[in-house]
Write a protein that holds these residues in place. Structure first.
Motif, mmCIF file in Angstrom:
data_model
loop_
_atom_site.group_PDB
_atom_site.id
_atom_site.type_symbol
_atom_site.label_atom_id
_atom_site.label_comp_id
_atom_site.label_asym_id
_atom_site.label_seq_id
_atom_site.Cartn_x
_atom_site.Cartn_y
_atom_site.Cartn_z
ATOM 1 N N ALA A 1 133.165 -40.599 -83.791
ATOM 2 C CA ALA A 1 132.718 -40.072 -85.080
ATOM 3 C C ALA A 1 133.897 -39.547 -85.890
ATOM 4 O O ALA A 1 134.023 -39.799 -87.094
ATOM 5 N N VAL A 2 134.774 -38.815 -85.209
ATOM 6 C CA VAL A 2 135.931 -38.229 -85.905
ATOM 7 C C VAL A 2 136.841 -39.326 -86.447
ATOM 8 O O VAL A 2 137.362 -39.239 -87.559
ATOM 9 N N GLU A 3 137.011 -40.355 -85.633
ATOM 10 C CA GLU A 3 137.985 -41.386 -86.003
ATOM 11 C C GLU A 3 137.426 -42.446 -86.960
ATOM 12 O O GLU A 3 138.162 -43.350 -87.381
ATOM 13 N N ASP A 4 136.159 -42.350 -87.313
ATOM 14 C CA ASP A 4 135.535 -43.325 -88.222
ATOM 15 C C ASP A 4 136.431 -43.550 -89.453
ATOM 16 O O ASP A 4 136.645 -42.641 -90.247
ATOM 17 N N PRO A 5 136.960 -44.743 -89.624
ATOM 18 C CA PRO A 5 137.914 -44.986 -90.714
ATOM 19 C C PRO A 5 137.262 -44.891 -92.099
ATOM 20 O O PRO A 5 137.952 -44.802 -93.103
ATOM 21 N N GLU A 6 135.934 -44.902 -92.153
ATOM 22 C CA GLU A 6 135.257 -44.832 -93.449
ATOM 23 C C GLU A 6 135.062 -43.410 -93.943
ATOM 24 O O GLU A 6 134.541 -43.196 -95.042
ATOM 25 N N THR A 7 135.411 -42.424 -93.143
ATOM 26 C CA THR A 7 135.254 -41.031 -93.604
ATOM 27 C C THR A 7 136.626 -40.383 -93.747
ATOM 28 O O THR A 7 137.570 -40.736 -93.046
ATOM 29 N N GLY A 60 144.465 -37.039 -87.811
ATOM 30 C CA GLY A 60 144.993 -36.833 -89.167
ATOM 31 C C GLY A 60 143.903 -36.638 -90.199
ATOM 32 O O GLY A 60 144.088 -36.904 -91.388
ATOM 33 N N LYS A 61 142.762 -36.143 -89.764
ATOM 34 C CA LYS A 61 141.625 -35.970 -90.663
ATOM 35 C C LYS A 61 141.554 -34.540 -91.210
ATOM 36 O O LYS A 61 141.764 -33.576 -90.472
ATOM 37 N N ASN A 62 141.169 -34.446 -92.480
ATOM 38 C CA ASN A 62 140.847 -33.141 -93.055
ATOM 39 C C ASN A 62 139.659 -32.564 -92.300
ATOM 40 O O ASN A 62 138.763 -33.308 -91.897
ATOM 41 N N VAL A 63 139.629 -31.250 -92.144
ATOM 42 C CA VAL A 63 138.568 -30.692 -91.307
ATOM 43 C C VAL A 63 138.084 -29.332 -91.829
ATOM 44 O O VAL A 63 138.879 -28.471 -92.218
ATOM 45 N N LEU A 64 136.774 -29.201 -91.861
ATOM 46 C CA LEU A 64 136.134 -27.935 -92.208
ATOM 47 C C LEU A 64 135.376 -27.464 -90.979
ATOM 48 O O LEU A 64 134.718 -28.270 -90.317
ATOM 49 N N CYS A 65 135.449 -26.169 -90.681
ATOM 50 C CA CYS A 65 134.789 -25.669 -89.472
ATOM 51 C C CYS A 65 133.867 -24.505 -89.805
ATOM 52 O O CYS A 65 134.233 -23.591 -90.541
ATOM 53 N N THR A 66 132.683 -24.537 -89.218
ATOM 54 C CA THR A 66 131.724 -23.442 -89.391
ATOM 55 C C THR A 66 132.256 -22.161 -88.756
ATOM 56 O O THR A 66 133.229 -22.179 -87.999
ATOM 57 N N LYS A 67 131.623 -21.071 -89.043
ATOM 58 C CA LYS A 67 132.025 -19.756 -88.527
ATOM 59 C C LYS A 67 131.423 -19.545 -87.155
ATOM 60 O O LYS A 67 130.345 -20.080 -86.912
ATOM 61 N N PRO A 68 131.991 -18.754 -86.266
ATOM 62 C CA PRO A 68 133.369 -18.261 -86.312
ATOM 63 C C PRO A 68 134.313 -19.415 -86.004
ATOM 64 O O PRO A 68 133.883 -20.402 -85.406
ATOM 65 N N LEU A 69 135.561 -19.251 -86.377
ATOM 66 C CA LEU A 69 136.496 -20.344 -86.114
ATOM 67 C C LEU A 69 136.583 -20.622 -84.617
ATOM 68 O O LEU A 69 136.594 -21.772 -84.186
ATOM 69 N N ALA A 70 136.630 -19.525 -83.821
ATOM 70 C CA ALA A 70 136.767 -19.703 -82.369
ATOM 71 C C ALA A 70 136.093 -18.533 -81.663
ATOM 72 O O ALA A 70 135.500 -17.669 -82.312
ATOM 73 N N ARG A 71 136.184 -18.528 -80.331
ATOM 74 C CA ARG A 71 135.582 -17.433 -79.582
ATOM 75 C C ARG A 71 136.518 -16.246 -79.453
ATOM 76 O O ARG A 71 136.086 -15.125 -79.237
#
Lengths: 402, 402, 402, 402
Positions: free
Chosen positions: B62-68, B91-102
Motif C-alpha cells: 500500500a505504501v509503495e503504490d506508485p499511483e499515490t 520516499g513518500k510524504n507522510v501524515l500521521c494521526t495522534k499521538p506520533l508515538a508511544r
C-alpha cells in the motif's frame, strides 16, 4: 471522474465575497472564472483579490462567457430577473441568491423563463443548509419530534451593510423581504415542503431607522395541516446578529442558535485587533465570535448540494419553485400589514402535494370512560392524571403513587 | 493549476472513516486511492463503501503504490513507527494521526528517519484545527488576551470505541496518551510553540474500568515563561463527550465548547431514530448533537492545511517535531504519576526558541508612592484602589467617587 | 412560638454588608442589634445605613452586649481568633466567616476554646449553601451520580476589594486561603464529609499582581476512598467572577454555574447606569448580571440553617470542625507548593469516620469469559463491546447489530 | 417595631403550597393562620403538613376569622370574585392569585368592590417579581436599553397539573388566560405601565389536547407609544417548562431564562430518585433543575413587596388595577382569535397616564446633506456608512478606513 465547474459570478459585494470564499475554500475543485461588477474597477479589484482570471462590468458578456457553465446571481433584488433571463436566454445553468424576486409575480416570470429554457437552477437559501439545520431536518424526518406543530425562526441584527437594502424600490421591501425570506423557508423545511401555506397575519413596523420600508416584522403563517410558522425579523437589534430557530412537535423540541451562543466566548479588555463576526457591535468586553462563518451559515453545504445535484442530474434541495413560494408568502405578509387581518397566500402554482390532514395527536384512553389529557409527576413524587369523561366532557384529576 | 493528491490510507477504523469522510467531503479534489486494513475483507469493505479503487492487507504494498503521492497513517499507536519508516524508505510524504508515538524515544526515531529521507510530514492533531481554535489563536496572536497565563484543556467521555486503546502495551498508556496528547498540543498552541515546557506534575488514576492503564489523568505543565498548562482527561465521564478549552490572559479570557453545548439542543420523548453524536450516551430526553462533526472537530481545516502546505512547499501548522514534544511531555507525566512530584520535561531536541522571559505584567504607579494592585467598582458606585507602598510594602485601600 | 435573634456583628466591610442585607432581608425576624467597626465613625455610618440601634469600635463591648445572643465575626482573618475567644469567654454563640483561621493550628485553638465554653458555633461557608449546591447535594445523596469520583471547584475573579486580603500576614496567604477555602469545602460536601482527605499536590503562583502571596493556585486533593478533588483559584481572571463547580460520578455529572452564565444576559450600548454584579469588569457591551446576589451566593440559606439549628438545638450543616479541616488541607497545599510534591494532610483530630473503602464500580460479566470494559453505539447504528478476557487479560472488541 | 401578619389562605392546591412554602420560608415573620379547602379533610391535611393552627371548608368563616388580618385567594379562577367580595365585605385586606378574573367585566366588579370597601389589595403576579426581572426592570428604568421597542414573553410546558385549568368554563379560557396573563403583565412592566395598550392580534389553537379551550396562543399587543408586546403560550411544549423573556430597546437587549437554562445541568444514567423541577418530563439523561423554585419564580420577592407595602401604607408593585388591565387585553385576544383581525383593547378605566408619544430614535445628521441610517464595521476593518439624502431621500453608502 469527478466533475468541476467554471462559474460566472454576477455581483462583487458582501454576498459575492461569501460565495467566492466558499467556492474557493478548502481543497475545492470548482472556480469562479469570470466576475461582473458595476464598474470595471470594482470587477478588477475583486478578480485580483480572489484569483479570478476574467472580469467585466458587462453583465451580458459575463453571462455568455463560453468558458463558464454556470451563472451565480449575487445582485441586488431588482436585478435578479434581468440576470436570470439573460442566463436562460444563453442556455446557462443559474443559481440565484435569496430572495428570488421582489414579488411573486416577478418570481413566476423567472420560473417560467428557466423552465422554458430547460436549464438547471438552484435557489441559494443558505440558512436551510447550516449543518445544524440539516441534522435537525434529518431528525424531524426520522420522527424524533413527532408531528411538527410550531416553528419559529428569527433573524435580527442592527441592519444590512449595503445601501440598496434600505431602498424599498430596489429591495422590494425592508426587513421582511431581506430576512423574512430566510425564516419562511426554514419554517417550510421543518413543517414539510409539501404542506401548503394557507394564510398569514403580519405586522410591519418602522421603529428606529429613517426609512420608508419596515425595519421590523413579525408574522404568523398557518399551514394546511394546522401547523403554525412564526417569523421575527428586525434591523433594530442591539448586540450582534441573533439567528435562532425553534421547532416544537408533539414528541419533542429543537432549539438552534447559529450565531451568538455557539460555545465560543471571549472577553477582552483591550479589543481583539480585528474583525469579530458579521454584525458584531463592539470589540471589547464579552464577545461571541463564530468559528467558520461560511460554514456555520450554510454556504459550504449549500454549494456542495448545488454542484452535486448538477453533476448527478437531480434537483437540489432548494429550487426556484421554493423561491416563488417564499415570495408568495411575503406578498401576503405585506398585504396583511395593510389590511390588519389574516390574508390568504395566493399560489397560482402548487405542486401536487400530499394532501396532509389536520395534525391530530392520538388519544390515549384510560379505563373505559376517560380520555387522558395529561400526566405529570408532582413534587411529592406522586403522579397526577388529568382525564376527560368521554361522554359528559367533564374534566377530573386522579393521583397515583409513584 | 491547482494540485490534487492521491492518497494511501493505512487503517480502516473509526479514524480512517473520519479522515475519508473529510477528504472525500464537499467538492474536494483529493482522493483516497488505496486503503490498507488488517484483513483483505475489511480493506475491501471499506474500499467499496467509500469508492476507493484499490485495497490490500499488505502495508508495504500500500505504501509503495506508485499511483499515490502521500501516505496517511491511521493505525494503532504501536504501528506508527513501522508505517512511517516504510513511507520514509519509499520516499513518500507522510501524515500521521495522534499521538506520533508511544514514547519520546520512539518519536525521535521517527523524526530522524523522515528528516533523513527528506519527505514532507504532518502531524494530524485535528483539535488545534477546529474553526473555533483557529480563530481563537488568531485573536491571541493579535493580543486580545494580553500575555497568556493559564490554559486548560479537557477531553472526557465514557471511553474509546476500539479494543486496542484499552491495551496499555499497544497504546503506550491509557487516557493520557489517548487524549492528553490533544490537550497538550492545544495548550502549546495557545501559550506559544516557542515557549519551552519545563516540568510537569501529573496524577494517573484507574477509577472505574477494569484495565491496567489509567482511565483518568490530570496534569499541570509549567512553561519557561511561567505560564501554566492544565489538562484533564477521563474515560469515566457520563453524559457524552466533554471537549472544552479555556485560555486566561492578563487582558482577557477565551472559553471554547466544541461538542456538548454548541447552540444545538433537542428534546425527544421517542428517540431520534439514529446516531446522535460521537460518545452520546442516550437517544431520548435532552440531546446535544453537533452540526457537522468532521468540521467541528477540525478535520476539514487540518487536511486543507496539510495539502496546501505540501502544494506550497511550506511546513504545515503541526509537524512531527510537535508530535515529538507532545510525547516528551507525556513521558514526564507518566514519570510524575509514579514519583509523585514535579518531573522535568526531557527534550533532547529543541528548536532555537525565542528565550521568552518570565511573564510579567506592567506595573501601574499611582502618585509617587504607590503601585496599583487592583481597581474595582463597588456596589455603591464608588471605585476602590488597592495600593502597595513602594518602599514599605504596606498595602492600603483608597475609595474614589464614580 | 418562633424564636428570633438579636445579633452582634463584628466588621463593617463588604462581608458585613452582605450579612446584614441577608439578615435584614425579606420579612426576616432576626436583627443586627450592635455593630462594631474599626472606627466609631465607620460603625456609626454602618449602623445608621442599616437601622442598627447600637454601634461601637470596642470589640469586647460589642461582644458582651447583654441585649444580643449571638456574635457574627466578619473581620479580617488575623482577627478571627481574638474575636471568637472573646465570644467564648462571654459564653456567646458565635458564627465566623470563612476561612476559620489562617492555619490549622490557629483553627484548633479556636475549636478547643469554643468546645470548652460549650457555645453554639457555625462556620459561615456560604457557597455550600447556594440553592443549586443544596439541590445538587440532595441528588448526590439520592444516588443520582453513583459513586463520586472527581469534584472540581473554581473561583476566579480580578482580585478582592479590600487591602487586607492582599497582605500575606493578615490574610494568612493569598488566593488559596481566600477562595480555596470555598472550593475545598464544596469538594468535601460532594465527596462526603466523612471521607478523610489524605494528601494534596498544589502550585501557588504569583502571576500578575505585585504582591508576596500567590494570586493563582491549583490543587488536587486525594481522599481516602480514591476520589479526587480539584480546586482552581485566581485573582487574575478577566471578565467578572467565575464561580463554577463540576461533579463527576460513576453514573452521572453535575455542572453548576453560580455567577456568569445563569440565564441573565444583557447588552447595552450606553451602560446600565449602575452596579452590574460583584467583580463585573465593564458596564457596556454584553453583561451577565445575577438575579439576587445574596440568595445566589448562598447567604440566605446559610443564615436560615444557622439560626434554625440554634433554635432546634442541632448542629448546622457547616461547623467549626469543618473550618478546621479546611485549614488543615490549605496548610498541606502551602507545604506542597514549596516541596513540589504530594504532601499529607495532617489532621490531629478526625471524627470517627465511616471507613469508606476505595471506590470500585461493579464489574459486568459477559458470557463466562469476559469482563465488560465499555459499550458504545457507533455511527452506523451498531453497538460495539470492549471486553477483557478474565484469564488472559487480553482486550478484544465485538460488534452487535442495533 | 417590625410588623407581621396572620393570614387566611383560601385554597390548598399547588399554588397554595407554593404560597405557604414562601410565607413560612427562611426566617420569615408572617404566618398562615387559617386555611380553607374544598373538604374538611383536605384542609386538615394541609394545615397539619404546614403547621397551620386552624382549618375549615367554610370559606366565609375562614375569611371572617378575627385572628387574621389578610386574606390570600389561591382558588380556581371562577371563585376569585366570590372570595374577594367576601373579603371586601369583611373589611379584610386581600391578595389574589393570577388572573384576577375570567373577564374584564368580572375584574371590574372586583375592583369596584374593593375600592368601595377601602381595603388593601395586591395582585399576585409572581413572574414580574423574579430576581432577574426586578433587576432587569431597574436597568430599563436606568436607561440601559434606551427606548423599549419590543418585548417577548413566553411560557410553555406540557400542561397544568389540576383538572380545573382544562375546563373552559371554570378557567375562563385555556393557555392564554392561564399563562398569557403572566406574559402580558411582564410585557407591561418592561414597556411601562403608564403606556396604554391599544390593540391586539391573537391566534388561539387547540393543537394537541382533547379539550375545548386553546392549548396554544400567540399574540401581539400594540401600545400607544408604538412598542410591540408579543406573548407565546402553550400546553404542548416538550422538554420541561420554558419560561423566557426578551426585551429589545434602541440601545440594548435583555434575555432572561427563568427555568430551563439557569446554570444548573445534571446528567444521570440512573435517575435522581426524586422531584426534578415543575413540569420536568423525565428523570434520566440530561436534566435542568432549578435552584430554589419559589425564589426563582418570584414568590419570595412578591410577598415581601406585598407585606412591606401593607406595613408602609403604600401600594404594591402589582395591584388589582393591573389585574383588570390584563383581563381587558386577554378579552381582546379572544375576540381577535375569532374575528381574525386586530381588535381594540377596551378599557373602561385608565389611569391618567403620561401621554407618551410615538417612540422615535434621534436622527444623526452627517455633513449637511445626509441622515445616518447605519454604521457597520466590515470584515476588512473598514467602516461603512449607510446614508439618506435629506432632500431627495436617495440612499447611498460610504466606506471609511478604520
Amino acid at each position: 471522474m469527478r466533475k468541476s465547474h467554471n462559474i460566472t459570478l454576477l455581483g462583487a459585494g458582501l454576498i459575492g465575497t461569501f460565495y467566492t470564499m466558499t467556492i474557493h475554500g478548502q481543497r475545492s475543485r470548482d472556480k469562479i472564472h469570470t466576475v461582473c461588477a458595476i464598474t470595471e474597477d470594482e470587477a478588477k479589484a475583486f478578480g485580483q483579490k480572489w484569483g479570478i482570471p476574467k472580469w467585466t462590468s458587462d453583465m451580458a458578456k459575463a453571462v455568455e462567457d463560453p468558458e463558464t457553465d454556470l451563472v451565480i446571481v449575487g445582485l441586488p433584488n431588482n436585478l435578479h430577473k434581468k440576470a436570470i433571463l439573460l442566463a436562460a436566454k444563453a442556455g446557462k445553468n443559474v443559481l440565484c441568491t435569496k430572495p428570488l424576486a421582489r414579488t411573486a409575480a416577478e418570481a413566476l416570470e423567472i420560473l417560467e423563463a428557466v423552465e422554458k429554457a430547460g436549464v438547471f437552477t438552484g435557489y441559494l437559501e443558505d440558512l436551510v443548509y447550516t449543518p445544524k439545520t440539516l441534522k435537525s431536518l434529518a431528525s424531524v424526518k426520522n420522527g424524533a419530534l413527532g408531528k411538527i406543530l410550531w416553528v419559529r425562526s428569527r433573524e435580527t441584527h442592527p441592519g444590512p451593510h449595503s445601501a440598496w437594502f434600505w431602498d424599498k424600490e430596489i429591495a422590494g421591501g425592508g426587513a421582511i423581504v431581506d430576512m423574512g425570506c430566510h425564516c419562511i423557508e426554514i419554517i417550510r423545511n421543518f413543517i414539510g415542503k409539501d404542506v401548503k401555506p394557507v394564510e398569514v397575519i403580519c405586522t410591519a413596523e418602522t421603529m428606529v431607522h429613517p426609512i420608508q420600508a419596515e425595519d421590523t416584522g413579525i408574522g404568523l403563517i398557518r399551514f394546511e395541516n394546522g401547523a403554525i410558522g412564526q417569523f421575527e425579523v428586525s434591523w433594530t437589534f442591539r448586540g450582534g446578529m441573533d439567528l435562532r430557530d425553534e421547532v416544537a412537535g408533539t414528541e419533542g423540541t429543537i432549539w438552534l442558535d447559529h450565531f451568538l451562543r455557539t460555545g465560543f466566548e471571549m472577553f477582552t479588555a483591550v479589543g481583539q485587533g480585528g474583525y469579530v463576526a458579521e454584525k458584531a457591535e463592539s470589540d471589547k468586553g464579552w464577545l461571541f465570535p463564530v468559528g467558520d462563518e461560511v460554514h456555520e451559515l450554510g454556504y459550504v453545504h449549500m454549494f456542495a448540494d448545488m454542484f452535486d445535484a448538477l453533476d448527478e442530474g437531480r434537483k437540489p434541495m432548494e429550487t426556484f419553485f421554493d423561491g416563488y413560494v417564499v415570495n408568495a408568502i411575503i406578498d401576503a405578509c405585506y398585504r396583511s400589514a395593510i389590511t390588519k387581518k389574516w390574508e390568504p397566500v395566493k399560489l397560482e402554482r402548487w405542486r401536487e402535494a400530499v394532501k396532509a390532514g389536520k395534525t391530530e395527536a392520538g388519544q390515549k384512553i384510560i379505563g373505559e370512560k376517560y380520555v387522558l389529557i395529561k400526566e405529570e409527576r408532582m413534587p411529592d413524587g406522586k403522579t397526577k392524571l388529568i382525564l376527560k369523561d368521554k361522554k359528559t366532557g367533564q374534566i377530573i384529576q386522579k393521583v397515583k403513587d409513584g
